[in-house]
Write a protein that holds these residues in place. Structure first.
Motif, PDB file in Angstrom:
ATOM      1  N   CYS A  59      62.275  39.302  45.732  1.00 15.92           N
ATOM      2  CA  CYS A  59      62.260  40.755  45.825  1.00 15.92           C
ATOM      3  C   CYS A  59      63.357  41.261  46.762  1.00 15.92           C
ATOM      4  O   CYS A  59      63.614  42.452  46.818  1.00 15.92           O
ATOM      5  CB  CYS A  59      60.891  41.236  46.299  1.00 15.92           C
ATOM      6  N   GLU A  71      59.791  30.931  37.347  1.00 17.57           N
ATOM      7  CA  GLU A  71      59.722  32.360  37.637  1.00 17.57           C
ATOM      8  C   GLU A  71      60.877  32.798  38.535  1.00 17.57           C
ATOM      9  O   GLU A  71      61.417  33.892  38.375  1.00 17.57           O
ATOM     10  CB  GLU A  71      58.377  32.697  38.295  1.00 17.57           C
ATOM     11  N   ARG A  78      63.941  35.462  37.819  1.00  9.98           N
ATOM     12  CA  ARG A  78      64.387  36.529  38.723  1.00  9.98           C
ATOM     13  C   ARG A  78      65.908  36.549  38.841  1.00  9.98           C
ATOM     14  O   ARG A  78      66.511  37.609  39.059  1.00  9.98           O
ATOM     15  CB  ARG A  78      63.776  36.326  40.113  1.00  9.98           C
ATOM     16  N   VAL A 106      47.695  38.688  32.348  1.00  7.29           N
ATOM     17  CA  VAL A 106      47.476  39.992  32.983  1.00  7.29           C
ATOM     18  C   VAL A 106      46.038  40.462  32.786  1.00  7.29           C
ATOM     19  O   VAL A 106      45.381  40.921  33.732  1.00  7.29           O
ATOM     20  CB  VAL A 106      48.455  41.040  32.426  1.00  7.29           C
ATOM     21  N   SER A 122      43.589  38.659  34.993  1.00  8.06           N
ATOM     22  CA  SER A 122      43.648  39.155  36.377  1.00  8.06           C
ATOM     23  C   SER A 122      42.939  40.500  36.503  1.00  8.06           C
ATOM     24  O   SER A 122      42.235  40.759  37.481  1.00  8.06           O
ATOM     25  CB  SER A 122      45.103  39.293  36.825  1.00  8.06           C
ATOM     26  N   THR A 124      40.978  46.282  44.964  1.00  8.63           N
ATOM     27  CA  THR A 124      41.601  45.013  44.642  1.00  8.63           C
ATOM     28  C   THR A 124      42.862  45.276  43.833  1.00  8.63           C
ATOM     29  O   THR A 124      42.823  45.940  42.808  1.00  8.63           O
ATOM     30  CB  THR A 124      40.650  44.116  43.810  1.00  8.63           C
ATOM     31  N   GLN A 125      43.984  44.786  44.316  1.00  6.36           N
ATOM     32  CA  GLN A 125      45.251  45.005  43.631  1.00  6.36           C
ATOM     33  C   GLN A 125      45.572  43.843  42.712  1.00  6.36           C
ATOM     34  O   GLN A 125      45.277  42.692  43.008  1.00  6.36           O
ATOM     35  CB  GLN A 125      46.380  45.174  44.657  1.00  6.36           C
ATOM     36  N   VAL A 126      46.164  44.180  41.578  1.00  8.75           N
ATOM     37  CA  VAL A 126      46.607  43.168  40.623  1.00  8.75           C
ATOM     38  C   VAL A 126      48.129  43.210  40.581  1.00  8.75           C
ATOM     39  O   VAL A 126      48.723  44.234  40.234  1.00  8.75           O
ATOM     40  CB  VAL A 126      46.037  43.431  39.212  1.00  8.75           C
ATOM     41  N   SER A 127      48.757  42.133  40.949  1.00  9.69           N
ATOM     42  CA  SER A 127      50.218  42.071  40.932  1.00  9.69           C
ATOM     43  C   SER A 127      50.699  41.866  39.496  1.00  9.69           C
ATOM     44  O   SER A 127      50.110  41.096  38.736  1.00  9.69           O
ATOM     45  CB  SER A 127      50.708  40.914  41.805  1.00  9.69           C
ATOM     46  N   VAL A 128      51.756  42.564  39.147  1.00  7.40           N
ATOM     47  CA  VAL A 128      52.326  42.425  37.812  1.00  7.40           C
ATOM     48  C   VAL A 128      53.261  41.217  37.813  1.00  7.40           C
ATOM     49  O   VAL A 128      54.241  41.196  38.555  1.00  7.40           O
ATOM     50  CB  VAL A 128      53.108  43.693  37.405  1.00  7.40           C
ATOM     51  N   PRO A 129      52.970  40.204  37.017  1.00  9.82           N
ATOM     52  CA  PRO A 129      53.799  38.987  37.009  1.00  9.82           C
ATOM     53  C   PRO A 129      55.227  39.257  36.531  1.00  9.82           C
ATOM     54  O   PRO A 129      55.490  40.258  35.862  1.00  9.82           O
ATOM     55  CB  PRO A 129      53.065  38.058  36.034  1.00  9.82           C
ATOM     56  N   HIS A 148      58.112  46.648  30.521  1.00  9.06           N
ATOM     57  CA  HIS A 148      58.994  46.029  31.516  1.00  9.06           C
ATOM     58  C   HIS A 148      60.449  46.419  31.299  1.00  9.06           C
ATOM     59  O   HIS A 148      61.233  46.442  32.246  1.00  9.06           O
ATOM     60  CB  HIS A 148      58.828  44.508  31.486  1.00  9.06           C
TER      61      HIS A 148
END
Length: 232
Positions: free
Chosen positions: A3, A29, A33, A69, A72, A87-92, A141
């Motif tokens: 990031c 992954e 990136r 997704v 999750s 609760t947060q769900v991170s976007v892969p 995306h």
């Protein structure tokens, strides 16, 4: 690391493909990136990584992404978790979301025809619910990036297509996915403005996008589904 663009650029300069490619999913992954940077795209284009990933994602990867997704999200909305608070769900990481951050990646997708193929899949009467949800995440995306929205979404009027599906599709799972992906797409300022013109209000920092006139928009109007299941 992924990031932070300066750290990512530094890692790309190490030319560590051989090492990262042996590290399983985390390594893959991180290599994905790399594609968000022009230097990373150029470097990986000298390997078979980009071509192999495009083949994988177009064949089964886009569907596997949906399952990951939604698993999750199901965990996040589980009653025991829900009672404990937010609760947060991170976007892969998504291959197409990284590719469209460079002009070279945009050009590649246009040459391969992947964008048009997934848009066609979304609108196809023969596509399954799972395939349509996968296509929606692919488009999301792409649309959440400034370059992807400008170069592809506007050209094909994708927002209008997604909104039509969100309000008319007989499969509730597909409709629900539309809400998730519109929330992702609206983080792009240009997309948020366009959505407002189409009657949808966005809260960009919260990944929320909802119709301004809920009663009249048709979102909660479900017609007879015929042979198509309301839920997968």
């Amino acid at each position: 690391v992924a990031c932070n663009t300066s750290l990512l650029d530094s890692l790309i300069s190490k030319r560590a493909f051989d090492v990262l490619s042996t590290m399983g999913k985390p390594g893959k992954e991180l290599l994905t990136r790399f594609l968000s940077r022009t230097t990373g795209f150029s470097y990986l284009s000298s390997t078979n990584f980009v071509d192999n990933e495009l083949i994988f994602w177009k064949a089964t990867g886009y569907v596997s992404y949906v399952k990951s997704v939604e698993s999750s999200l199901a965990d996040a909305f589980a009653s025991s978790v829900w009672r404990k608070g937010t609760t947060q769900v991170s976007v892969p990481v998504h291959l197409y979301g990284e590719l469209v951050q460079t002009k070279e990646g945009i050009k590649l997708l246009e040459q391969k025809g992947d964008f048009e193929d997934f848009l066609g899949l979304l609108c196809s009467d023969k596509a399954t619910s799972l395939q349509k949800r996968g296509a929606l995440w692919v488009l999301a995306h792409i649309g959440k990036t400034k370059l992807g929205y400008k170069e592809l979404f506007v050209k094909y009027d994708v927002l209008r297509t997604i909104i039509h599906i969100a309000t008319h599709c007989t499969c509730l799972a597909v409709r629900g996915t539309c809400f998730y992906v519109l929330g992702l797409i609206c983080t792009t300022r240009s997309a948020a403005r366009a959505l407002q013109n189409l009657g949808w209000e966005s809260k960009r920092e919260s990944f929320i996008c909802v119709p301004m006139a809920v009663k009249d928009c048709g979102v909660f109007t479900v017609k007879d589904c015929g042979t198509e299941p309301l839920w997968p």
